[in-house]
Design a protein around this motif. Structure first.
Motif, PDB file in Angstrom:
ATOM      1  N   SER A 120       6.107  -3.743   5.532  1.00 30.96           N
ATOM      2  CA  SER A 120       5.244  -2.439   5.697  1.00 30.96           C
ATOM      3  C   SER A 120       5.393  -1.683   6.943  1.00 30.96           C
ATOM      4  O   SER A 120       4.775  -0.549   7.152  1.00 30.96           O
ATOM      5  CB  SER A 120       3.684  -2.956   5.607  1.00 30.96           C
ATOM      6  N   ARG A 165      -4.749  -6.618   5.584  1.00 30.56           N
ATOM      7  CA  ARG A 165      -3.495  -5.687   5.278  1.00 30.56           C
ATOM      8  C   ARG A 165      -3.507  -4.577   6.559  1.00 30.56           C
ATOM      9  O   ARG A 165      -2.445  -4.217   7.191  1.00 30.56           O
ATOM     10  CB  ARG A 165      -3.705  -5.036   4.253  1.00 30.56           C
ATOM     11  N   SER A 225     -11.746  -8.702  -1.579  1.00 28.70           N
ATOM     12  CA  SER A 225     -11.104  -7.526  -1.461  1.00 28.70           C
ATOM     13  C   SER A 225     -11.492  -6.999  -0.153  1.00 28.70           C
ATOM     14  O   SER A 225     -10.536  -6.455   0.430  1.00 28.70           O
ATOM     15  CB  SER A 225     -11.532  -6.561  -2.691  1.00 28.70           C
ATOM     16  N   PHE A 277      -4.027 -14.742   0.714  1.00 28.47           N
ATOM     17  CA  PHE A 277      -3.225 -13.501   0.836  1.00 28.47           C
ATOM     18  C   PHE A 277      -2.223 -13.537  -0.366  1.00 28.47           C
ATOM     19  O   PHE A 277      -1.810 -12.506  -1.101  1.00 28.47           O
ATOM     20  CB  PHE A 277      -2.741 -13.327   2.272  1.00 28.47           C
ATOM     21  N   LYS A 278      -1.233 -14.470  -0.145  1.00 32.42           N
ATOM     22  CA  LYS A 278      -0.122 -14.830  -1.229  1.00 32.42           C
ATOM     23  C   LYS A 278      -0.593 -14.770  -2.638  1.00 32.42           C
ATOM     24  O   LYS A 278       0.009 -14.253  -3.587  1.00 32.42           O
ATOM     25  CB  LYS A 278       0.613 -16.179  -0.798  1.00 32.42           C
ATOM     26  N   TYR A 306       4.341  -9.426   4.107  1.00 32.68           N
ATOM     27  CA  TYR A 306       3.652  -7.932   4.004  1.00 32.68           C
ATOM     28  C   TYR A 306       3.970  -7.193   5.259  1.00 32.68           C
ATOM     29  O   TYR A 306       4.251  -6.042   5.194  1.00 32.68           O
ATOM     30  CB  TYR A 306       2.201  -8.300   3.614  1.00 32.68           C
ATOM     31  N   LEU A 319      -9.331  -8.989   2.381  1.00 35.94           N
ATOM     32  CA  LEU A 319      -7.741  -8.503   2.380  1.00 35.94           C
ATOM     33  C   LEU A 319      -7.387  -7.311   2.693  1.00 35.94           C
ATOM     34  O   LEU A 319      -6.569  -6.943   3.281  1.00 35.94           O
ATOM     35  CB  LEU A 319      -7.514  -8.967   0.848  1.00 35.94           C
ATOM     36  N   ARG A 320      -8.383  -6.268   2.535  1.00 38.57           N
ATOM     37  CA  ARG A 320      -8.230  -4.793   3.008  1.00 38.57           C
ATOM     38  C   ARG A 320      -8.103  -4.692   4.347  1.00 38.57           C
ATOM     39  O   ARG A 320      -7.204  -4.196   5.057  1.00 38.57           O
ATOM     40  CB  ARG A 320      -9.276  -4.023   2.405  1.00 38.57           C
ATOM     41  N   SER A 327      -3.559 -13.370  -3.866  1.00 34.70           N
ATOM     42  CA  SER A 327      -3.839 -11.929  -4.366  1.00 34.70           C
ATOM     43  C   SER A 327      -2.778 -11.027  -4.391  1.00 34.70           C
ATOM     44  O   SER A 327      -2.646  -9.903  -5.222  1.00 34.70           O
ATOM     45  CB  SER A 327      -5.136 -11.611  -3.243  1.00 34.70           C
ATOM     46  N   THR A 328      -1.706 -10.881  -3.331  1.00 32.95           N
ATOM     47  CA  THR A 328      -0.738  -9.886  -3.232  1.00 32.95           C
ATOM     48  C   THR A 328       0.536 -10.154  -3.880  1.00 32.95           C
ATOM     49  O   THR A 328       1.453  -9.603  -4.111  1.00 32.95           O
ATOM     50  CB  THR A 328      -0.636  -9.278  -1.929  1.00 32.95           C
TER      51      THR A 328
END
Length: 187
Positions: free
Chosen positions: A185, A141, A134, A170-171, A181, A137-138, A173-174
Motif C-alpha cells: 500500500s 489499515r 470492521s 487481518f489475514k 498490506y 480493521l479499518r 479478513s483481507t
C-alpha cells in the motif's frame, strides 16, 4: 498440466460501510435495467442507428439512479433503530478497548446480547461483533499505511491485545498479512 495455470481470487466484503460520500444501492434489478438500457443505447449508436438520443438516455439513467439512492436513504432514515444507533456510537467511541465484547456492549446498553445481536443484524446486515471487527480493521489499515508504528503498537490502538491476534484477524479478513498490506500500500 501442459501449460502454467494462474488462479486469481477476489473477495468483496459488503459488511463495511461505503466510504464517506459514496452510497450502496440495494435495488440491484433496477440498476441492472438501467445498465442494460445504457449499453443497448451505446451499441445502437456505435452501429450508426440513432433510435434514441444517447445523451437523453444517459441523463435518464443518472436521474433514475439518483432517485433510487434518495428513496433508499429516506426509507432507511425512517426505520433507523435507536438501540442500533446507540450501539454504533458506543462501538465507534470505544473500539480501542480490548474488553469490548457483545456481552459488555449489551450490558452497557441495558439489553440482552441476543436482542442486541438480532436487532443489529436486522438493521445493519452484520452482527455487532462483525461491525466492531470492521471498524478495528479499518483503523489498522489506516495505521499500517499512514504510520511506521510497530504491529504491536497498531494492535493496541485498534483494540487487540497482541500483534499475533491482529495479524491472524487481518489475514483472515483481507487475505494478506499486515506487513504484506503495508508493503503493497505504500507508494
Amino acid at each position: 498440466m501442459r501449460a502454467p495455470t494462474s488462479f486469481f481470487f477476489a473477495r468483496f466484503l459488503t459488511a463495511l460501510e461505503p466510504p464517506i460520500g459514496c452510497s450502496r444501492l440495494r435495488d440491484i434489478d433496477r440498476l441492472r435495467a438501467n445498465l442494460s438500457l445504457l449499453e443497448s443505447t451505446q451499441s445502437a449508436s456505435k452501429e450508426g442507428h440513432q433510435r434514441l438520443d444517447a445523451d437523453m438516455v444517459t441523463a435518464h439513467v443518472v436521474n433514475d439512479v439518483l432517485i433510487a439512492i434518495h428513496w433508499e436513504r429516506t426509507r432507511e432514515a425512517m426505520r433507523e433503530d435507536a438501540l442500533v444507533q446507540k450501539a454504533i456510537a458506543y462501538i465507534l467511541g470505544n473500539f480501542t478497548s480490548p474488553d469490548l465484547s457483545l456481552g459488555y456492549l449489551a450490558r452497557t446498553l441495558g439489553v440482552s446480547p441476543s436482542l442486541l445481536s438480532r436487532r443489529f443484524s436486522h438493521d445493519r446486515g452484520v452482527t455487532p461483533i462483525q461491525y466492531l471487527r470492521s471498524v478495528r480493521l479499518r483503523k489498522a489499515r489506516e495505521l499500517l499505511t499512514g504510520t511506521d508504528f510497530t504491529l504491536q503498537n497498531i494492535a493496541e490502538q485498534c483494540g487487540y491485545r497482541s500483534a499475533f491476534y491482529l495479524s491472524r484477524v487481518f489475514k483472515t479478513s483481507t487475505g494478506q498479512s499486515p506487513s504484506g498490506y503495508r508493503a503493497g500500500s505504500r507508494v
